[in-house]
Design an enzyme around this catalytic site. Sequence first.
Site, PDB file in Angstrom:
ATOM      1  N   HIS A 116       0.835  -1.207   0.000  1.00 16.10           N
ATOM      2  CA  HIS A 116       0.000   0.000   0.000  1.00 16.10           C
ATOM      3  C   HIS A 116       0.873   1.261   0.000  1.00 16.10           C
ATOM      4  O   HIS A 116       1.852   1.323   0.731  1.00 16.10           O
ATOM      5  CB  HIS A 116      -0.846  -0.044   1.281  1.00 16.10           C
ATOM      6  N   SER A 140      -6.121  -1.260  -5.478  1.00 15.19           N
ATOM      7  CA  SER A 140      -6.445  -1.351  -4.061  1.00 15.19           C
ATOM      8  C   SER A 140      -7.262  -2.634  -3.887  1.00 15.19           C
ATOM      9  O   SER A 140      -7.782  -3.173  -4.869  1.00 15.19           O
ATOM     10  CB  SER A 140      -7.242  -0.096  -3.720  1.00 15.19           C
ATOM     11  N   ASP A 174      -7.402  14.469  -5.985  1.00 12.67           N
ATOM     12  CA  ASP A 174      -6.976  13.149  -5.506  1.00 12.67           C
ATOM     13  C   ASP A 174      -8.169  12.442  -4.898  1.00 12.67           C
ATOM     14  O   ASP A 174      -8.654  12.835  -3.842  1.00 12.67           O
ATOM     15  CB  ASP A 174      -5.883  13.365  -4.443  1.00 12.67           C
ATOM     16  N   MET A 175      -8.656  11.427  -5.569  1.00  9.85           N
ATOM     17  CA  MET A 175      -9.870  10.781  -5.054  1.00  9.85           C
ATOM     18  C   MET A 175      -9.874   9.271  -5.246  1.00  9.85           C
ATOM     19  O   MET A 175      -9.319   8.738  -6.205  1.00  9.85           O
ATOM     20  CB  MET A 175     -11.102  11.332  -5.774  1.00  9.85           C
ATOM     21  N   ALA A 176     -10.528   8.584  -4.323  1.00 11.26           N
ATOM     22  CA  ALA A 176     -10.883   7.184  -4.519  1.00 11.26           C
ATOM     23  C   ALA A 176     -12.037   7.179  -5.522  1.00 11.26           C
ATOM     24  O   ALA A 176     -12.806   8.148  -5.591  1.00 11.26           O
ATOM     25  CB  ALA A 176     -11.335   6.574  -3.199  1.00 11.26           C
ATOM     26  N   LYS A 224     -20.422   5.112 -13.985  1.00 14.53           N
ATOM     27  CA  LYS A 224     -19.283   5.947 -14.388  1.00 14.53           C
ATOM     28  C   LYS A 224     -18.081   5.713 -13.468  1.00 14.53           C
ATOM     29  O   LYS A 224     -16.944   5.564 -13.919  1.00 14.53           O
ATOM     30  CB  LYS A 224     -19.679   7.414 -14.407  1.00 14.53           C
ATOM     31  N   GLY A 306      -8.274  20.608  -4.118  1.00 11.00           N
ATOM     32  CA  GLY A 306      -7.056  20.650  -3.301  1.00 11.00           C
ATOM     33  C   GLY A 306      -6.966  21.871  -2.405  1.00 11.00           C
ATOM     34  O   GLY A 306      -6.097  21.951  -1.533  1.00 11.00           O
TER      35      GLY A 306
HETATM   36  P1  NAI Z   1     -11.939  13.244  -0.768  1.00 10.21           P
HETATM   37  O1  NAI Z   1     -13.329  12.787  -1.023  1.00 10.21           O
HETATM   38  O2  NAI Z   1     -11.635  13.798   0.574  1.00 10.21           O
HETATM   39  O3  NAI Z   1     -11.540  14.322  -1.856  1.00 10.21           O
HETATM   40  C1  NAI Z   1     -11.598  14.030  -3.234  1.00 10.21           C
HETATM   41  C2  NAI Z   1     -11.204  15.255  -4.037  1.00 10.21           C
HETATM   42  O4  NAI Z   1     -12.263  16.194  -4.005  1.00 10.21           O
HETATM   43  C3  NAI Z   1      -9.967  15.965  -3.523  1.00 10.21           C
HETATM   44  O5  NAI Z   1      -9.162  16.337  -4.592  1.00 10.21           O
HETATM   45  C4  NAI Z   1     -10.519  17.201  -2.813  1.00 10.21           C
HETATM   46  O6  NAI Z   1      -9.620  18.277  -2.917  1.00 10.21           O
HETATM   47  C5  NAI Z   1     -11.770  17.468  -3.621  1.00 10.21           C
HETATM   48  N1  NAI Z   1     -12.786  18.133  -2.812  1.00 10.21           N
HETATM   49  C6  NAI Z   1     -13.408  17.640  -1.714  1.00 10.21           C
HETATM   50  N2  NAI Z   1     -14.311  18.529  -1.242  1.00 10.21           N
HETATM   51  C7  NAI Z   1     -14.239  19.606  -2.066  1.00 10.21           C
HETATM   52  C8  NAI Z   1     -14.942  20.854  -2.123  1.00 10.21           C
HETATM   53  N3  NAI Z   1     -15.867  21.191  -1.236  1.00 10.21           N
HETATM   54  N4  NAI Z   1     -14.616  21.704  -3.124  1.00 10.21           N
HETATM   55  C9  NAI Z   1     -13.680  21.383  -4.045  1.00 10.21           C
HETATM   56  N5  NAI Z   1     -13.004  20.215  -4.033  1.00 10.21           N
HETATM   57  C10 NAI Z   1     -13.281  19.354  -3.066  1.00 10.21           C
HETATM   58  O7  NAI Z   1     -10.889  12.056  -1.083  1.00 10.21           O
HETATM   59  P2  NAI Z   1     -11.113  10.484  -0.993  1.00 10.21           P
HETATM   60  O8  NAI Z   1     -11.762   9.998  -2.228  1.00 10.21           O
HETATM   61  O9  NAI Z   1     -11.758  10.170   0.307  1.00 10.21           O
HETATM   62  O10 NAI Z   1      -9.603   9.954  -0.949  1.00 10.21           O
HETATM   63  C11 NAI Z   1      -8.816  10.183   0.208  1.00 10.21           C
HETATM   64  C12 NAI Z   1      -7.399   9.688   0.009  1.00 10.21           C
HETATM   65  O11 NAI Z   1      -7.385   8.272  -0.048  1.00 10.21           O
HETATM   66  C13 NAI Z   1      -6.686  10.150  -1.258  1.00 10.21           C
HETATM   67  O12 NAI Z   1      -5.470  10.717  -0.860  1.00 10.21           O
HETATM   68  C14 NAI Z   1      -6.455   8.864  -2.052  1.00 10.21           C
HETATM   69  O13 NAI Z   1      -5.263   8.878  -2.813  1.00 10.21           O
HETATM   70  C15 NAI Z   1      -6.374   7.869  -0.941  1.00 10.21           C
HETATM   71  N6  NAI Z   1      -6.636   6.498  -1.372  1.00 10.21           N
HETATM   72  C16 NAI Z   1      -5.584   5.623  -1.445  1.00 10.21           C
HETATM   73  C17 NAI Z   1      -5.784   4.306  -1.794  1.00 10.21           C
HETATM   74  C18 NAI Z   1      -4.648   3.371  -1.908  1.00 10.21           C
HETATM   75  O14 NAI Z   1      -4.870   2.182  -2.065  1.00 10.21           O
HETATM   76  N7  NAI Z   1      -3.415   3.828  -1.843  1.00 10.21           N
HETATM   77  C19 NAI Z   1      -7.118   3.796  -2.086  1.00 10.21           C
HETATM   78  C20 NAI Z   1      -8.159   4.815  -2.023  1.00 10.21           C
HETATM   79  C21 NAI Z   1      -7.904   6.107  -1.657  1.00 10.21           C
END
Ligand code: NAI
Length: 349
Positions: A116, A140, A174-176, A224, A306
């Site tokens: 991971h 993942s 950056d999003m899942a 999607k 971001g």
């Molecule tokens: P999240 O839902 O917190 O955010 C997703 C994106 O939406 C981000 O770019 C954030 O800046 C944007 N965003 C959120 N609210 C906003 C708003 N009000 N206005 C504008 N933009 C907004 O992120 P999520 O999907 O929960 O992912 C969290 C972390 O988990 C990420 O860093 C991802 O890389 C990591 N991850 C890692 C995995 C792995 O296996 N390494 C697997 C899944 C996720």
Amino acid sequence: MRVAKDELKDLMKKKLHKAGLTEEHADGVADVLVHADARGIHSHGAMRVEYYAERIAKGGINTNPNFQFKKTGLSTAVFDGDNGVGHFAAKKAMDEAIKMSKENGIAVVGVKRISHSGSLSYFVQQAAREDLIGLSVCQSDPMVVPFGGAEPYYGTNPIAFAAPGNNGEMITFDMATTVQAWGKILHARSKNESIPNDWAVDKNGEPTTNPFDVNALLPIAGPKGYGLMMMVDVLSGILLGLPFGNKVSSMYHDLTEGRNLGQLHIVINPEYFTSINEFKQNISKTMADLNNIKPAPGFDHVSYPGQRSAEREQKYSEEGIAIVDDIYEYLISDTIHNDQYDNKDPFAK
Ligand code: NAI
């Protein structure tokens, strides 16, 4: 409680080193983890340290990996992580992708056989800090129902992107590809909080608000999001000759074995397409434009992707990073791990 960023990084580094990582690798992992906590992505920060420590101590992360970087074309390469720690391998692979894209305009680097690697924004921001566009995707463990399905097939397969603006600013997305990352369910469990009913389903496929009842996550936007997670699995799994779909290893199934996960970094050098100064100026302009969009009812303003994390980072640098007390207690204790993650089902009840 609040902890200064340097202290938190140091505590995580020491714990991971004590569990068996070299100091260099422990430092690399702690840097990625503290990046996540500092940006408010607590699901991918300190709360994961005990799990990593248990996997390291049980042999499921190679503490002495033979990293191999092999160029396969002018702009393509494969970084074999030998099942070493994913955060450090992905970081090293991005360093190589940055060098290649400076020389040839673009780099596509597959990172294979890693554990991971945490929050992907870390790696794409490495590129943006060098005036490059970064894109990264990774596999993942399978825990998401495909659209119309009743059993998990794909992982939460994240997608991250960053592009540089003026004066060190950057736009970072950056999003899942699930409504929420699995780590958010773990975070809700650690705080004993309920979750919204559109994040996940229970063992009957019914929506649930109890994080302890989750049996599968839901993709974003139905078919999607499901299509996007398929794309991520092709690019970071099938393309690299790795296990794919529901054959991707589970985080908790067997902590004695390497995970063989895949990740793909794509780095684009804007200078090969336009003037870099104009590009950065226009990224900053788009960030400002977005902030100036008339907000919808119920919103104060529009944030660029971001922005909220960048503001959190600024706030935490002044006030310290908010950390759950139990996690801090674990980090300062002599305990390496409490033997609580091995051989659990994918949802670690
Ligand atoms: P999240 O839902 O917190 O955010 C997703 C994106 O939406 C981000 O770019 C954030 O800046 C944007 N965003 C959120 N609210 C906003 C708003 N009000 N206005 C504008 N933009 C907004 O992120 P999520 O999907 O929960 O992912 C969290 C972390 O988990 C990420 O860093 C991802 O890389 C990591 N991850 C890692 C995995 C792995 O296996 N390494 C697997 C899944 C996720």
